[in-house]
Design a protein around this motif. Structure first.
Motif, PDB file in Angstrom:
ATOM      1  N   LEU A   1       0.743  -1.067   0.039  1.00 35.18           N
ATOM      2  CA  LEU A   1      -0.019  -0.043   0.010  1.00 35.18           C
ATOM      3  C   LEU A   1       0.925   1.360   0.042  1.00 35.18           C
ATOM      4  N   PRO A   2       1.832   1.586   0.607  1.00 36.83           N
ATOM      5  CA  PRO A   2       2.596   2.785   0.936  1.00 36.83           C
ATOM      6  C   PRO A   2       3.174   3.087  -0.556  1.00 36.83           C
ATOM      7  N   GLN A   3       3.803   2.085  -1.480  1.00 39.60           N
ATOM      8  CA  GLN A   3       4.238   2.492  -2.725  1.00 39.60           C
ATOM      9  C   GLN A   3       3.092   2.724  -3.546  1.00 39.60           C
TER      10      GLN A   3
ATOM     11  N   ALA B   1       1.606   6.146  -2.768  1.00 42.71           N
ATOM     12  CA  ALA B   1       2.462   7.479  -2.890  1.00 42.71           C
ATOM     13  C   ALA B   1       2.736   7.639  -4.479  1.00 42.71           C
ATOM     14  N   ALA B   2       2.665   6.368  -5.292  1.00 40.69           N
ATOM     15  CA  ALA B   2       2.968   6.564  -6.781  1.00 40.69           C
ATOM     16  C   ALA B   2       1.683   7.701  -7.435  1.00 40.69           C
ATOM     17  N   VAL B   3       0.585   7.670  -6.926  1.00 44.72           N
ATOM     18  CA  VAL B   3      -0.474   8.250  -7.581  1.00 44.72           C
ATOM     19  C   VAL B   3      -1.109   9.588  -6.763  1.00 44.72           C
TER      20      VAL B   3
ATOM     21  N   PRO C   1       7.827  11.386  -2.837  1.00 48.34           N
ATOM     22  CA  PRO C   1       8.394  10.957  -4.107  1.00 48.34           C
ATOM     23  C   PRO C   1       9.427   9.861  -3.924  1.00 48.34           C
ATOM     24  N   GLU C   2      10.101   9.698  -3.026  1.00 46.58           N
ATOM     25  CA  GLU C   2      11.127   8.740  -3.031  1.00 46.58           C
ATOM     26  C   GLU C   2      10.344   7.196  -2.920  1.00 46.58           C
ATOM     27  N   LEU C   3       9.039   7.322  -1.948  1.00 48.01           N
ATOM     28  CA  LEU C   3       8.585   6.064  -1.746  1.00 48.01           C
ATOM     29  C   LEU C   3       7.749   5.574  -2.986  1.00 48.01           C
ATOM     30  N   ALA C   4       7.401   6.435  -3.906  1.00 47.97           N
ATOM     31  CA  ALA C   4       6.774   5.989  -5.054  1.00 47.97           C
ATOM     32  C   ALA C   4       7.495   5.316  -5.934  1.00 47.97           C
TER      33      ALA C   4
ATOM     34  N   PRO D   1       7.261  -5.813  -2.218  1.00 44.68           N
ATOM     35  CA  PRO D   1       6.424  -4.959  -1.156  1.00 44.68           C
ATOM     36  C   PRO D   1       7.177  -3.849  -0.471  1.00 44.68           C
ATOM     37  N   SER D   2       6.861  -2.648  -0.576  1.00 44.30           N
ATOM     38  CA  SER D   2       7.362  -1.631  -0.184  1.00 44.30           C
ATOM     39  C   SER D   2       7.803  -1.563   1.198  1.00 44.30           C
ATOM     40  N   THR D   3       6.781  -2.080   1.954  1.00 39.65           N
ATOM     41  CA  THR D   3       6.885  -2.256   3.561  1.00 39.65           C
ATOM     42  C   THR D   3       8.342  -2.547   3.910  1.00 39.65           C
ATOM     43  N   ALA D   4       8.652  -3.774   3.150  1.00 38.39           N
ATOM     44  CA  ALA D   4      10.072  -4.455   3.284  1.00 38.39           C
ATOM     45  C   ALA D   4      11.318  -3.579   3.126  1.00 38.39           C
TER      46      ALA D   4
END
Length: 470
Positions: free
Chosen positions: A26-28, A31-33, A261-264, A269-272
């Motif tokens: 979910l985080p990525q 953040a992407a949109v 912007p960096e998280l996007a 899985p971005s949480t990892a």
């Protein structure tokens, strides 16, 4: 052993069916949109809409305790047998097809740990080894559920607790590392390509949240097995609020740890990766193990829900009577066999054709949103005929509007294509009516059948002609 489910088991079923793999990405995805401001607004709107829908389930379990057919039982009571059948058929098929995605995620996650440049064992979950092990998991779950719904519910309760541990670890670590200036660095989304307006960002956020709450009806589907009928509504609300808190916390806290912007740009899985930055390589292991446990738990939850659907529909005369047959443990054996066989078939087809499964999953998933709209519409109908309560009418109205939004946001073109998946079910419905010596298509049922047939023919033409509805 009692075959009845208490409040804890029902709540665990709701949480277990809602929280699968999505929470870890979910985080990525957000953040992407969208910006933090848009994500916050999107969660508020989504949370409000889902609470109205959950309250609709709760009110109906209280107002109509004699209806034990789950979400499709309400569709049958409100809009007729054929509508109830299509609701049950779509829900069951969607749950079965979705289970294949859980298998793919499990073994693609194992690929992160065991695949190398010279030896790809699991790949994206579609290698021969992945398919063989996935098949073993399908039939392991099959024999587990055969031991009884209560046994499966206990294991689901344990896996639900286990899957919450890594999520809570992530939330605590992110909360400690949270920085307000990071969260507000690009608060309205100036980094996003195309200079999206805040409205567009909120809309794209809500397109993601369409799918994360599927499973909120878990307790309602197995309502006939509840120890206390009132626990069904309570479990629905408790499960929703718990999942909502976890989703919001994981998403917003991440934006306060890593700039949007960096998280996007993170890989899922971005949480990892976030947890790795906070506590080291152990973070990757925690999320990886948590992801596998979470998905396996969701697979079990949806096996239970998919199995329960033809069983309850058969008891209400919407499916052939054979699907109501149970073993000594109270497990509907024919329903379970049908579900496991369909999951196995989809898994083999996916491997043989080497793709195309994502489109089938999207189309089938949309079919599970139709019962949501029918539940809200039924309560709205009751609020004008039997239940003269302004508060219930307001909640039913909002839930109906939100149900319409869910279908619109997920893609009306997919809903048209879903008509193709409804067509095979007509044979099941006709067999059930023949067993009960009833006419299959009368009155408004003829209109609904004609609509499905026309939509199915139109969808078939589009598929075979290569045209699109985009």
């Amino acid at each position: 052993m009692s075959n009845k489910l208490d409040l804890k088991a029902l709540t665990a079923l709701v949480i277990g069916s809602m929280i699968g793999a999505g929470v870890f990405s979910l985080p990525q995805n957000m953040a992407a949109v969208a910006s933090p401001a848009a994500v916050t607004i999107g969660w508020v709107i989504t949370g409000f809409g889902m609470i109205c829908l959950a309250l609709s389930f709760q009110y109906l379990t209280e107002q109509k305790p004699q209806i034990t057919g789950g979400v499709f039982g309400y569709a049958q009571a409100g809009f007729g047998d054929l509508c109830g059948f299509f609701s049950a058929w779509g829900y069951w098929l969607s749950a079965a097809v979705a289970n294949v995605s859980y298998l793919v995620i499990v073994f693609s996650t194992l690929g992160l740990f065991f695949d190398t440049d010279t030896a790809v064992l699991f790949g994206n979950g579609n290698t021969l080894l992945s398919v063989v092990l996935s098949s073993l998991l399908i039939w392991l779950m099959h024999f587990l559920v055969l031991r009884g719904v209560q046994t499966a519910a206990i294991i689901n309760y344990i896996t639900t607790i286990a899957k919450l541990i890594p999520i809570i670890v992530f939330i605590v670590a992110a909360l400690i590392a949270f920085r307000w200036h990071t969260f507000t660095l690009d608060f309205t989304g100036m980094h996003l390509p195309g200079e999206k307006s805040l409205f567009d960002q909120v809309r794209e956020t809500m397109l993601i949240t369409v799918w994360v709450f599927i499973g909120v009806e878990g307790a309602v589907v197995v309502s006939s097995r509840a120890e206390n009928r009132k626990d069904v509504g309570r479990a629905t609300i408790l499960g929703l609020l718990t999942s909502l808190f976890l989703y919001v916390a994981v998403t917003l806290l991440s934006m306060g740890v890593v700039s949007t912007p960096e998280l996007a740009k993170y890989q899922n899985p971005s949480t990892a990766k976030i947890l790795e930055a906070l506590i080291g390589e152990t973070g990757v292991v925690i999320i990886g193990v948590g992801l596998i446990i979470s998905v396996c738990g969701a697979f079990l939850s949806w096996t239970l829900l998919a199995t329960e659907t033809p069983y309850t529909a058969a008891k209400d005369g919407m499916f052939p009577k054979c699907f109501a047959i149970t073993n000594k443990n109270g497990t509907p054996t024919r329903s379970l066999l049908l579900t496991s066989s369909v999951v196995q078939f989809c898994l083999i087809v996916m491997y043989l054709i080497g793709g195309g499964y994502d489109d089938l999953l999207t189309i089938a998933s949309e079919m599970i949103l139709v019962p949501y709209l029918l539940v809200a519409s039924y309560l709205l109908k009751l609020s004008f005929t039997e239940v003269n309560n302004t508060r219930i009418r307001a909640i039913a109205s909002l839930a109906t509007i939100y149900g319409c939004w869910l279908l619109f946001a997920s893609g009306l073109h997919h809903l048209l294509l879903a008509a193709l998946l409804y067509l095979p079910g007509i044979a099941f419905y006709m067999a059930a009516k023949q067993e009960n010596h009833q006419a299959a298509f009368e009155g408004r049922n003829r209109l609904l059948l004609a609509f499905i047939l026309i939509a199915g023919c139109a969808a078939g033409y589009l598929v075979f002609s290569g045209a699109t509805l985009q």
